[in-house]
Design a protein around this motif. Structure first.
Motif, PDB file in Angstrom:
ATOM      1  N   TYR A  99      -1.553  15.396  -0.484  1.00  0.00           N
ATOM      2  CA  TYR A  99      -2.759  15.687   0.281  1.00  0.00           C
ATOM      3  C   TYR A  99      -2.544  17.005   1.006  1.00  0.00           C
ATOM      4  O   TYR A  99      -1.612  17.137   1.810  1.00  0.00           O
ATOM      5  CB  TYR A  99      -3.040  14.564   1.290  1.00  0.00           C
ATOM      6  N   ALA A 121       1.722  13.084   6.934  1.00  0.00           N
ATOM      7  CA  ALA A 121       1.971  11.659   6.752  1.00  0.00           C
ATOM      8  C   ALA A 121       2.738  11.134   7.970  1.00  0.00           C
ATOM      9  O   ALA A 121       3.371  11.899   8.698  1.00  0.00           O
ATOM     10  CB  ALA A 121       2.777  11.427   5.473  1.00  0.00           C
ATOM     11  N   ARG A 143      -1.530   6.290  -6.642  1.00  0.00           N
ATOM     12  CA  ARG A 143      -2.945   6.234  -6.266  1.00  0.00           C
ATOM     13  C   ARG A 143      -3.608   7.595  -6.441  1.00  0.00           C
ATOM     14  O   ARG A 143      -2.958   8.634  -6.249  1.00  0.00           O
ATOM     15  CB  ARG A 143      -3.081   5.817  -4.804  1.00  0.00           C
ATOM     16  N   ASN A 158      -1.658   9.748   3.617  1.00  0.00           N
ATOM     17  CA  ASN A 158      -0.308   9.371   4.013  1.00  0.00           C
ATOM     18  C   ASN A 158       0.682   9.589   2.877  1.00  0.00           C
ATOM     19  O   ASN A 158       1.831   9.167   2.964  1.00  0.00           O
ATOM     20  CB  ASN A 158      -0.273   7.895   4.445  1.00  0.00           C
ATOM     21  N   GLY A 159       0.225  10.252   1.825  1.00  0.00           N
ATOM     22  CA  GLY A 159       1.079  10.516   0.675  1.00  0.00           C
ATOM     23  C   GLY A 159       1.612  11.940   0.666  1.00  0.00           C
ATOM     24  O   GLY A 159       1.581  12.647   1.670  1.00  0.00           O
ATOM     25  N   VAL A 180      -5.500  10.655  -5.033  1.00  0.00           N
ATOM     26  CA  VAL A 180      -5.457  11.127  -3.654  1.00  0.00           C
ATOM     27  C   VAL A 180      -6.803  10.900  -2.975  1.00  0.00           C
ATOM     28  O   VAL A 180      -6.865  10.559  -1.799  1.00  0.00           O
ATOM     29  CB  VAL A 180      -5.046  12.612  -3.603  1.00  0.00           C
ATOM     30  N   TYR A 233       0.839  -1.203   0.000  1.00  0.00           N
ATOM     31  CA  TYR A 233       0.000   0.000   0.000  1.00  0.00           C
ATOM     32  C   TYR A 233       0.874   1.254   0.000  1.00  0.00           C
ATOM     33  O   TYR A 233       0.643   2.194  -0.777  1.00  0.00           O
ATOM     34  CB  TYR A 233      -0.912  -0.013   1.220  1.00  0.00           C
ATOM     35  N   LEU A 234       1.886   1.286   0.862  1.00  0.00           N
ATOM     36  CA  LEU A 234       2.770   2.451   0.918  1.00  0.00           C
ATOM     37  C   LEU A 234       3.475   2.664  -0.417  1.00  0.00           C
ATOM     38  O   LEU A 234       3.619   3.796  -0.886  1.00  0.00           O
ATOM     39  CB  LEU A 234       3.789   2.292   2.039  1.00  0.00           C
ATOM     40  N   SER A 241       2.365   2.030  -3.238  1.00  0.00           N
ATOM     41  CA  SER A 241       1.407   2.458  -4.258  1.00  0.00           C
ATOM     42  C   SER A 241       1.013   3.929  -4.124  1.00  0.00           C
ATOM     43  O   SER A 241       0.350   4.465  -5.025  1.00  0.00           O
ATOM     44  CB  SER A 241       0.141   1.601  -4.184  1.00  0.00           C
ATOM     45  N   LEU A 242       1.382   4.580  -3.026  1.00  0.00           N
ATOM     46  CA  LEU A 242       0.902   5.943  -2.773  1.00  0.00           C
ATOM     47  C   LEU A 242       1.174   6.910  -3.927  1.00  0.00           C
ATOM     48  O   LEU A 242       0.286   7.697  -4.289  1.00  0.00           O
ATOM     49  CB  LEU A 242       1.501   6.476  -1.472  1.00  0.00           C
ATOM     50  N   SER A 272      -5.492   9.014   0.236  1.00  0.00           N
ATOM     51  CA  SER A 272      -4.031   8.936   0.333  1.00  0.00           C
ATOM     52  C   SER A 272      -3.466  10.093   1.153  1.00  0.00           C
ATOM     53  O   SER A 272      -2.566  10.819   0.716  1.00  0.00           O
ATOM     54  CB  SER A 272      -3.413   8.927  -1.066  1.00  0.00           C
TER      55      SER A 272
END
Length: 454
Positions: free
Chosen positions: A77, A84, A28, A73-74, A30, A21-22, A24-25, A71
């Motif tokens: 944002y 993040a 992805r 954590n990206g 947002v 998942y991380l 893929s940030l 997202s």
């Protein structure tokens, strides 16, 4: 496989999925697509008679819920001052979960008790606040504000020989609360929960930057709580602490500072913006904003450590602890070790890393504002911190541009209202955000303005 091996394999699978998942940030959207959001219906099933395998539970969460997450954590944002999570804080959170400690007192967990004490000392050091203050690690600025204001009310009543613990509020001397006209909603919520009626709050007028005007400060006395702000939610501005707090102290008032994100400017090269804030009686701040720790981590800080410890005390015959145990400084009796990720973040950053991170966000905000002004946007604030408050030529254009930016999937930020008209607010607070991300945001907004106004 043995139960232990099953657990190990499950946790390893969770780590694998989390790392995927991380990774893929950057790719992805947002904000998730409508198809992903609609897919959440697959989880809305009747409660089963028989459970399903834990590995299937994890698969369902990842396959169905992960695509519908934001997202935040990206790196792109820009809404709600959400940082993040720093790698050290995220790793510490994983380890704390494995420990599975009730972090209420030394008896529950000597390790956590000691580490959270150290974290409290480091927070006071980083923020330049009185070193003997109590630091309670709570769930949010709202909960921590409630704790601080509870201590304030109890202390002011004690000055009048009123036994709040024994007699409550019926017949008690009245306490006035003075708040800024731009007070944050979380402070109002805490006051409302504590029984301070919204119609009875005394409103202090503000200037064009959202700061309390010292010349229009309402009268204060020794039965007043004055709530100030470090980091107004739209402009990022600070109330003039150096002028207001001495006035309040001379009158005998209690001063509380809502510093959910702005208090961290004390650790930056722009610390002069927050000069005088150390003179207050209590403060609240979040770790999960500008310190970039996981959510559910905030701090209630009180100059009079005994005042907070007495107001929040939850000792019982079967569970006594020192007065400064975390269960006696926060609302929660049984609690997570919220101070551990904060300790980890500060340990990994150090004073210099913390300063650089905050300085970088302030610099990026200033640069973004310059780009948008040059493109014909109205930047409505002075951009002294990490907030950029923006409006296009008309209210309709402002809304259209925001919606188009959100729909692009490249960035996300939210709406606000400033001086009665729509605007949008760009908050820069993620350690992942690079100058390239700022350029992408600026270029996108410039292009959208051209397309919508042509």
């Amino acid at each position: 496989m043995t139960p232990h091996n099953d657990e190990t394999a499950l946790l390893a699978d969770a780590d694998r999925r989390a790392l995927k998942y991380l990774d893929s940030l950057p790719r992805r959207p947002v904000f998730p697509a409508q198809q992903a959001i609609a897919g959440l219906k697959a989880l809305d099933q009747p409660f089963r008679e028989q459970g399903i395998a834990a590995k299937e539970v994890l698969r369902l969460l990842d396959d169905i819920a992960s695509p519908a997450t934001v997202s935040s954590n990206g790196s792109r944002y820009f809404g709600f001052v959400i940082g993040a999570t720093l790698p050290a804080a995220a790793a510490a959170e994983r380890l704390v979960l494995a420990w599975d400690q009730c972090a209420s007192s030394f008896d529950n967990s000597p390790a956590i008790d000691r580490i959270e004490r150290i974290a409290g000392h480091w927070v006071l050091d980083a923020l330049g606040l009185p070193r003997n203050s109590a630091v309670g690690f709570g769930t949010s600025a709202t909960a921590c504000t409630l704790a601080c204001l509870s201590a304030a009310r109890r202390s002011l009543l004690a000055r009048k020989d009123w036994d709040f613990d024994g007699d409550g509020l019926i017949g008690a001397p009245e306490i006035r609360v003075v708040v800024s006209a731009s007070v944050h909603i979380t402070v109002k919520k805490a006051l409302r929960v504590l029984g301070f009626g919204m119609n009875r709050l005394v409103i202090a007028p503000v200037d064009e930057h959202g700061r309390i005007d010292p010349l229009q400060l309402p009268a204060l006395d020794d039965m007043t709580i004055l709530c100030l702000q470090a980091g107004e939610v739209n402009t990022g501005e600070f109330d003039p602490f150096g002028t207001l707090i001495p006035k309040a102290k001379a009158a005998g008032a209690w001063v509380h500072v809502d510093g959910a994100f702005g208090l961290w400017a004390r650790a930056s090269s722009s610390a002069e913006l927050v000069e005088g804030v150390e003179l207050a009686d209590s403060w609240t701040t979040d770790g999960h904003k500008w310190l970039n720790t996981p959510y559910d981590g905030a701090m209630a800080i009180c100059r009079d450590a005994d005042a907070l410890a007495t107001a929040m005390n939850s000792d019982a015959a079967y569970a006594t602890a020192s007065k400064d145990a975390q269960k006696n400084l926060t609302l929660e009796f049984s609690r997570r070790a919220r101070g551990i990720p904060i300790w980890a973040a500060l340990a990994s950053l150090g004073r210099e890393g913390l300063r650089q991170m905050i300085d970088n966000h302030i610099r990026q905000a200033s640069h973004l504002a310059e780009c948008l002004r040059a493109a014909g946007y109205q930047v409505l604030n002075r951009v002294v911190l990490n907030q950029v408050l923006v409006r296009a030529d008309t209210d309709q254009q402002t809304t259209a541009i925001r919606l188009a930016a959100q729909a692009s999937g490249q960035v996300w930020f939210g709406p606000t209202v400033w001086q009665g008209r729509p605007a949008f607010r760009l908050s820069i607070s993620s350690w992942r955000t690079t100058d390239a991300d700022i350029k992408l945001l600026a270029d996108l907004l410039i292009r959208l303005k051209q397309e919508i106004t042509d």
